[in-house]
Design a protein around this motif. Sequence first.
Motif, PDB file in Angstrom:
ATOM      1  N   UNK A   1      10.920   3.223  -1.421  1.00 11.51           N
ATOM      2  CA  UNK A   1      10.718   2.148  -0.416  1.00 11.51           C
ATOM      3  C   UNK A   1       9.434   2.103   0.561  1.00 11.51           C
ATOM      4  N   UNK A   2       8.758   3.380   0.367  1.00  9.80           N
ATOM      5  CA  UNK A   2       7.493   3.776   0.957  1.00  9.80           C
ATOM      6  C   UNK A   2       6.275   3.769   0.030  1.00  9.80           C
ATOM      7  N   UNK A   3       5.202   2.975   0.359  1.00  6.64           N
ATOM      8  CA  UNK A   3       4.152   2.894  -0.309  1.00  6.64           C
ATOM      9  C   UNK A   3       3.337   4.025  -0.781  1.00  6.64           C
TER      10      UNK A   3
ATOM     11  N   UNK B   1      -6.198  -1.567  15.020  1.00  4.49           N
ATOM     12  CA  UNK B   1      -4.801  -1.437  14.112  1.00  4.49           C
ATOM     13  C   UNK B   1      -4.695  -2.715  13.197  1.00  4.49           C
ATOM     14  N   UNK B   2      -4.013  -2.660  12.197  1.00  5.97           N
ATOM     15  CA  UNK B   2      -3.767  -3.586  11.151  1.00  5.97           C
ATOM     16  C   UNK B   2      -2.043  -3.874  11.006  1.00  5.97           C
ATOM     17  N   UNK B   3      -1.863  -5.173  11.397  1.00  7.67           N
ATOM     18  CA  UNK B   3      -0.382  -5.539  11.221  1.00  7.67           C
ATOM     19  C   UNK B   3      -0.002  -6.682  10.089  1.00  7.67           C
ATOM     20  N   UNK B   4       1.096  -6.821   9.478  1.00 10.63           N
ATOM     21  CA  UNK B   4       1.312  -7.668   8.473  1.00 10.63           C
ATOM     22  C   UNK B   4       1.390  -9.099   8.874  1.00 10.63           C
ATOM     23  N   UNK B   5       0.949 -10.035   8.122  1.00  7.40           N
ATOM     24  CA  UNK B   5       1.091 -11.178   8.455  1.00  7.40           C
ATOM     25  C   UNK B   5       2.680 -11.715   8.637  1.00  7.40           C
ATOM     26  N   UNK B   6       3.456 -11.495   7.904  1.00  8.21           N
ATOM     27  CA  UNK B   6       5.008 -11.758   7.939  1.00  8.21           C
ATOM     28  C   UNK B   6       5.573 -11.161   9.171  1.00  8.21           C
ATOM     29  N   UNK B   7       5.149 -10.551   9.861  1.00  8.19           N
ATOM     30  CA  UNK B   7       5.557  -9.848  11.122  1.00  8.19           C
ATOM     31  C   UNK B   7       4.858 -10.632  12.438  1.00  8.19           C
TER      32      UNK B   7
ATOM     33  N   UNK C   1      15.516  -8.170   3.488  1.00  7.69           N
ATOM     34  CA  UNK C   1      15.954  -6.569   3.753  1.00  7.69           C
ATOM     35  C   UNK C   1      14.529  -5.949   3.297  1.00  7.69           C
ATOM     36  N   UNK C   2      13.817  -5.410   4.263  1.00  6.71           N
ATOM     37  CA  UNK C   2      12.669  -4.646   3.961  1.00  6.71           C
ATOM     38  C   UNK C   2      12.636  -3.451   3.171  1.00  6.71           C
TER      39      UNK C   2
ATOM     40  N   UNK D   1      11.811  -3.108  -4.730  1.00  7.98           N
ATOM     41  CA  UNK D   1      11.682  -4.034  -5.906  1.00  7.98           C
ATOM     42  C   UNK D   1       9.976  -4.086  -6.091  1.00  7.98           C
ATOM     43  N   UNK D   2       9.234  -3.992  -5.013  1.00  3.38           N
ATOM     44  CA  UNK D   2       7.809  -3.983  -5.317  1.00  3.38           C
ATOM     45  C   UNK D   2       7.633  -2.685  -6.281  1.00  3.38           C
TER      46      UNK D   2
END
Length: 435
Positions: free
Chosen positions: A61-63, A163-169, A411-412, A418-419
């Motif tokens: 669950x961690x890249x 910093x970089x953030x995700x679009x979905x957040x 659910x993150x 799954x990814x």
Amino acid sequence: MAEVTVIGAGLAGAEAAWQLAERGISITLYEMRPGKMTPAHHTGNFAELVCSNSLKGVGLDNAAGLLKEEMRRLNSLIVSAADHHAVPAGGALAVNRELFANEITERLEQHANIQVRRDEIKKIPEEGVVVIATGPLTSDDFAQEIQKLTGEDALSFYDAAAPIVTLESIDLTKAFWASRYDKGDPDYLNCPMTEDEYKHFYAELVQAETAEVKGFEKGKVFEGCMPVEVMASRGEQTLTFGPLKPVGLVDPRTGKKSYAVVQLRKENREGTLFNLVGFQTHLKWGEQQRVFRMIPGLEHAEFVRYGVMHRNTFLNAPQVLKADFSLKNRPELFFAGQMTGVEGYIESAASGLIAGINASRLLRNKSTLRFPAETALGALALHLEGSPSTHFQPMNINFGLLPPLGERIKAKREKNQRISERALARLDEFLQEYQ
């Protein structure tokens, strides 16, 4: 006679040399330490960890956990040694630094296909297949050689990343799409601030705690990469005439200009990651999250990379490198490690793995590999090749670099799992096809 020259025996160079040697290629591995040390290293061991003993998360669950698992499936020396010398660290893979580096050094020095030379290389070999993995603290002489080869504007010596953030957040009910003066496509996300919101943000920013600066990182701060907190300390209105300037930006929902505007720029081709424009910073990571979440629209921002400022030497990868880590204008020359624009220990090792595999394929007259975008290895490499070259900054592995799933999962942890499952299945298919 060596078939491949590998320059630098840090994490990337060690991994590249191992991948080549394990494929039956004769290697000469050059390392200038301990004869000539860097300001950060303390030993002559290969793959010495200088800032931390952590190789980040272990779970799928961690890249970073996914990246390590992919590397395990490709016989990674770095991950193997890390697994052998892991120490308790919760959800992270941390290692005993000394034993970790000792094992890597011994396995490379004892390999029948590797000749180790403890010499500094000042010139790039003009013939043969070469892997350059000299790291962020590349010697001045060799850095000049790389600059001559790649071009004056293709090499940076100072890393100032926002910093970089995700679009979905990002809360898109508060942010709006627009480009200044409506020039070109509306590629920027804009977070407008009222006067009260700005003054509250400013007060917290100038009082926030900064990170300690290491001795080898001290020195002149260039105007072009000045930390946002330093710029703010020059006066309350400095930012509103700089990166937060509202001129030319009208909120389409109100038809009015805001008091200040924070702009976010796409960091990757897919538009899943956004960079806070002008927010290079040396604040502690916890302070970055606390203060920058005060920006309207970023209250729940997910940070995939925090801002950093340190001495670095890295290529403008989109301009000069291909996704197989070879130089566009000299395909027999490969680069690996932080010099390529990856950020972090395991990412550096991963780039060495890809460079080593591809150097061996080139030598055997096989096509080099572009790992699938659905894998962590492929996503990292393709990001370096496909990012906008005008704003390129080093990047660590994160799920935002991989294509999203075809379905929405709230659910993150489940989504990330799954990814990762998709990535490993895709990697197995890919390896069956090309091994």
